[in-house]
Design a protein around this motif. Structure first.
Motif, PDB file in Angstrom:
ATOM      1  N   PRO A  17      19.064  -2.094 -13.432  1.00  0.00           N
ATOM      2  CA  PRO A  17      18.009  -1.082 -13.272  1.00  0.00           C
ATOM      3  C   PRO A  17      16.602  -1.678 -13.252  1.00  0.00           C
ATOM      4  O   PRO A  17      15.680  -1.074 -12.698  1.00  0.00           O
ATOM      5  CB  PRO A  17      18.197  -0.166 -14.495  1.00  0.00           C
ATOM      6  N   ALA A  18      16.438  -2.864 -13.842  1.00  0.00           N
ATOM      7  CA  ALA A  18      15.121  -3.500 -13.848  1.00  0.00           C
ATOM      8  C   ALA A  18      14.655  -3.824 -12.436  1.00  0.00           C
ATOM      9  O   ALA A  18      13.449  -3.839 -12.160  1.00  0.00           O
ATOM     10  CB  ALA A  18      15.154  -4.767 -14.700  1.00  0.00           C
ATOM     11  N   VAL A  19      15.597  -4.092 -11.529  1.00  0.00           N
ATOM     12  CA  VAL A  19      15.225  -4.378 -10.139  1.00  0.00           C
ATOM     13  C   VAL A  19      14.576  -3.154  -9.518  1.00  0.00           C
ATOM     14  O   VAL A  19      13.556  -3.257  -8.817  1.00  0.00           O
ATOM     15  CB  VAL A  19      16.456  -4.824  -9.333  1.00  0.00           C
ATOM     16  N   TRP A  20      15.153  -1.973  -9.756  1.00  0.00           N
ATOM     17  CA  TRP A  20      14.560  -0.746  -9.228  1.00  0.00           C
ATOM     18  C   TRP A  20      13.154  -0.547  -9.771  1.00  0.00           C
ATOM     19  O   TRP A  20      12.235  -0.210  -9.027  1.00  0.00           O
ATOM     20  CB  TRP A  20      15.425   0.457  -9.595  1.00  0.00           C
ATOM     21  N   PHE A  21      13.007  -0.742 -11.074  1.00  0.00           N
ATOM     22  CA  PHE A  21      11.669  -0.598 -11.660  1.00  0.00           C
ATOM     23  C   PHE A  21      10.719  -1.668 -11.123  1.00  0.00           C
ATOM     24  O   PHE A  21       9.529  -1.417 -10.966  1.00  0.00           O
ATOM     25  CB  PHE A  21      11.745  -0.652 -13.181  1.00  0.00           C
ATOM     26  N   GLY A  22      11.238  -2.861 -10.868  1.00  0.00           N
ATOM     27  CA  GLY A  22      10.395  -3.908 -10.319  1.00  0.00           C
ATOM     28  C   GLY A  22       9.794  -3.514  -8.981  1.00  0.00           C
ATOM     29  O   GLY A  22       8.579  -3.659  -8.761  1.00  0.00           O
ATOM     30  N   TRP A  23      10.624  -2.971  -8.099  1.00  0.00           N
ATOM     31  CA  TRP A  23      10.111  -2.532  -6.798  1.00  0.00           C
ATOM     32  C   TRP A  23       9.224  -1.302  -6.957  1.00  0.00           C
ATOM     33  O   TRP A  23       8.283  -1.114  -6.173  1.00  0.00           O
ATOM     34  CB  TRP A  23      11.253  -2.271  -5.833  1.00  0.00           C
ATOM     35  N   ALA A  24       9.504  -0.477  -7.968  1.00  0.00           N
ATOM     36  CA  ALA A  24       8.619   0.662  -8.232  1.00  0.00           C
ATOM     37  C   ALA A  24       7.244   0.181  -8.692  1.00  0.00           C
ATOM     38  O   ALA A  24       6.214   0.773  -8.338  1.00  0.00           O
ATOM     39  CB  ALA A  24       9.243   1.586  -9.284  1.00  0.00           C
ATOM     40  N   PHE A  25       7.202  -0.904  -9.465  1.00  0.00           N
ATOM     41  CA  PHE A  25       5.919  -1.491  -9.874  1.00  0.00           C
ATOM     42  C   PHE A  25       5.155  -1.991  -8.640  1.00  0.00           C
ATOM     43  O   PHE A  25       3.938  -1.835  -8.543  1.00  0.00           O
ATOM     44  CB  PHE A  25       6.145  -2.657 -10.848  1.00  0.00           C
ATOM     45  N   VAL A  26       5.878  -2.628  -7.718  1.00  0.00           N
ATOM     46  CA  VAL A  26       5.233  -3.094  -6.486  1.00  0.00           C
ATOM     47  C   VAL A  26       4.672  -1.903  -5.711  1.00  0.00           C
ATOM     48  O   VAL A  26       3.535  -1.941  -5.213  1.00  0.00           O
ATOM     49  CB  VAL A  26       6.235  -3.887  -5.620  1.00  0.00           C
ATOM     50  N   ALA A  27       5.471  -0.820  -5.612  1.00  0.00           N
ATOM     51  CA  ALA A  27       5.003   0.385  -4.921  1.00  0.00           C
ATOM     52  C   ALA A  27       3.789   0.989  -5.621  1.00  0.00           C
ATOM     53  O   ALA A  27       2.880   1.519  -4.965  1.00  0.00           O
ATOM     54  CB  ALA A  27       6.134   1.411  -4.841  1.00  0.00           C
ATOM     55  N   GLN A  28       3.769   0.916  -6.951  1.00  0.00           N
ATOM     56  CA  GLN A  28       2.609   1.408  -7.708  1.00  0.00           C
ATOM     57  C   GLN A  28       1.356   0.610  -7.344  1.00  0.00           C
ATOM     58  O   GLN A  28       0.259   1.169  -7.219  1.00  0.00           O
ATOM     59  CB  GLN A  28       2.889   1.292  -9.209  1.00  0.00           C
ATOM     60  N   GLY A  29       1.522  -0.691  -7.172  1.00  0.00           N
ATOM     61  CA  GLY A  29       0.399  -1.511  -6.743  1.00  0.00           C
ATOM     62  C   GLY A  29      -0.080  -1.131  -5.356  1.00  0.00           C
ATOM     63  O   GLY A  29      -1.293  -1.059  -5.099  1.00  0.00           O
ATOM     64  N   VAL A  30       0.857  -0.865  -4.448  1.00  0.00           N
ATOM     65  CA  VAL A  30       0.487  -0.439  -3.090  1.00  0.00           C
ATOM     66  C   VAL A  30      -0.238   0.899  -3.130  1.00  0.00           C
ATOM     67  O   VAL A  30      -1.226   1.122  -2.414  1.00  0.00           O
ATOM     68  CB  VAL A  30       1.749  -0.354  -2.206  1.00  0.00           C
ATOM     69  N   LEU A  31       0.238   1.805  -3.992  1.00  0.00           N
ATOM     70  CA  LEU A  31      -0.410   3.113  -4.133  1.00  0.00           C
ATOM     71  C   LEU A  31      -1.859   2.961  -4.603  1.00  0.00           C
ATOM     72  O   LEU A  31      -2.769   3.621  -4.083  1.00  0.00           O
ATOM     73  CB  LEU A  31       0.398   3.968  -5.109  1.00  0.00           C
ATOM     74  N   LEU A  32      -2.067   2.092  -5.592  1.00  0.00           N
ATOM     75  CA  LEU A  32      -3.431   1.867  -6.078  1.00  0.00           C
ATOM     76  C   LEU A  32      -4.309   1.277  -4.980  1.00  0.00           C
ATOM     77  O   LEU A  32      -5.486   1.637  -4.846  1.00  0.00           O
ATOM     78  CB  LEU A  32      -3.424   0.924  -7.281  1.00  0.00           C
ATOM     79  N   ALA A  33      -3.753   0.346  -4.198  1.00  0.00           N
ATOM     80  CA  ALA A  33      -4.523  -0.242  -3.106  1.00  0.00           C
ATOM     81  C   ALA A  33      -4.888   0.829  -2.080  1.00  0.00           C
ATOM     82  O   ALA A  33      -6.017   0.844  -1.559  1.00  0.00           O
ATOM     83  CB  ALA A  33      -3.718  -1.363  -2.450  1.00  0.00           C
ATOM     84  N   ALA A  34      -3.952   1.736  -1.806  1.00  0.00           N
ATOM     85  CA  ALA A  34      -4.241   2.819  -0.865  1.00  0.00           C
ATOM     86  C   ALA A  34      -5.338   3.730  -1.406  1.00  0.00           C
ATOM     87  O   ALA A  34      -6.232   4.161  -0.665  1.00  0.00           O
ATOM     88  CB  ALA A  34      -2.969   3.612  -0.584  1.00  0.00           C
ATOM     89  N   ALA A  35      -5.284   4.026  -2.707  1.00  0.00           N
ATOM     90  CA  ALA A  35      -6.326   4.860  -3.320  1.00  0.00           C
ATOM     91  C   ALA A  35      -7.674   4.156  -3.250  1.00  0.00           C
ATOM     92  O   ALA A  35      -8.712   4.800  -3.022  1.00  0.00           O
ATOM     93  CB  ALA A  35      -5.955   5.168  -4.768  1.00  0.00           C
ATOM     94  N   MET A  36      -7.670   2.844  -3.415  1.00  0.00           N
ATOM     95  CA  MET A  36      -8.907   2.077  -3.380  1.00  0.00           C
ATOM     96  C   MET A  36      -9.573   2.170  -2.005  1.00  0.00           C
ATOM     97  O   MET A  36     -10.788   2.322  -1.898  1.00  0.00           O
ATOM     98  CB  MET A  36      -8.599   0.613  -3.712  1.00  0.00           C
ATOM     99  N   PHE A  37      -8.784   2.130  -0.945  1.00  0.00           N
ATOM    100  CA  PHE A  37      -9.341   2.114   0.408  1.00  0.00           C
ATOM    101  C   PHE A  37      -9.576   3.511   0.977  1.00  0.00           C
ATOM    102  O   PHE A  37     -10.233   3.653   2.010  1.00  0.00           O
ATOM    103  CB  PHE A  37      -8.414   1.346   1.346  1.00  0.00           C
TER     104      PHE A  37
END
Length: 210
Positions: free
Chosen positions: A73-93
């Motif tokens: 399950p940590a792999v799923w959360f790992g990719w969710a963390f990456v997606a969270q980073g992408v979401l923040l980058a999208a909010a930034m721009f």
């Protein structure tokens, strides 16, 4: 699937493998609050961008690369963390970062407690200083600090940002409870508290008495 000593050993391994690049994580931990309280819009957005990188690095580096092989399950959360980073980058721009001033003293105090205090929980649990769970590397410390960023995210971006904070807190709390890693339980509880603190610190829209 694994015991507490195996899990705590992951912090030692990643710190040994990354040395001396942890210095960049320390610089980011210091730089984010400094940039947030600068006057220029670009600098505030850069702080959010650094937080986005921290989410992605801790997710892919620790959860996918180190924790995933012993806990799927940590792999799923790992990719969710990456997606969270992408979401923040999208909010930034896309204008999802608040321009109004934050209450700097309270924000900085909470931020320093997180990035300076929480990394030592793994040390207290393992008895090894090499297990230091640094911001931007360890997911628990990164998520707790990331909860404070709720204060600067606005609009629908905030609601998209919140679910992972809650889900990760519940997952990690359940895992630490099973492992009887009592010191580590502080991190998910702190994350949930800081979600509320971040919302409380968020600037309110001024309203007319009329």
């Amino acid at each position: 699937m694994f015991g507490p000593q195996v899990f705590l050993r992951l912090f030692v391994r990643i710190n040994q493998d990354l040395w001396p690049w942890q210095v960049l994580a320390v610089v980011a931990a210091i730089g984010i609050p400094v940039l947030l309280f600068r006057q220029k819009r670009f600098e505030r957005r850069l702080a959010v961008g650094l937080m986005a990188v921290a989410w992605a690095v801790s997710g892919y580096g620790f959860l996918v690369g180190y924790f995933g092989p012993i806990n799927w399950p940590a792999v799923w959360f790992g990719w969710a963390f990456v997606a969270q980073g992408v979401l923040l980058a999208a909010a930034m721009f896309s204008g999802g970062v608040r321009e109004a001033a934050l209450p700097s003293g309270r924000f900085v105090a909470l931020w320093l407690i997180v990035v300076c205090g929480l990394p030592w929980l793994a040390v207290a649990e393992s008895g090894q200083w090499q297990a230091l769970a640094l911001f931007g590397i360890a997911p628990g410390t990164t998520a707790a600090a990331g909860a404070l960023i709720v204060a600067v995210i606005t609009g629908p971006w905030r609601w998209l940002y919140l679910p992972l904070l809650v889900l990760w807190s519940l997952f990690s709390a359940a895992m630490f409870w099973v492992l009887q890693a009592w010191w580590l339980l502080v991190a998910p509880m702190a994350t949930l508290f800081l979600v509320g603190a971040g919302s409380w610190l968020s600037p309110r829209t001024a309203q007319s008495p009329d």
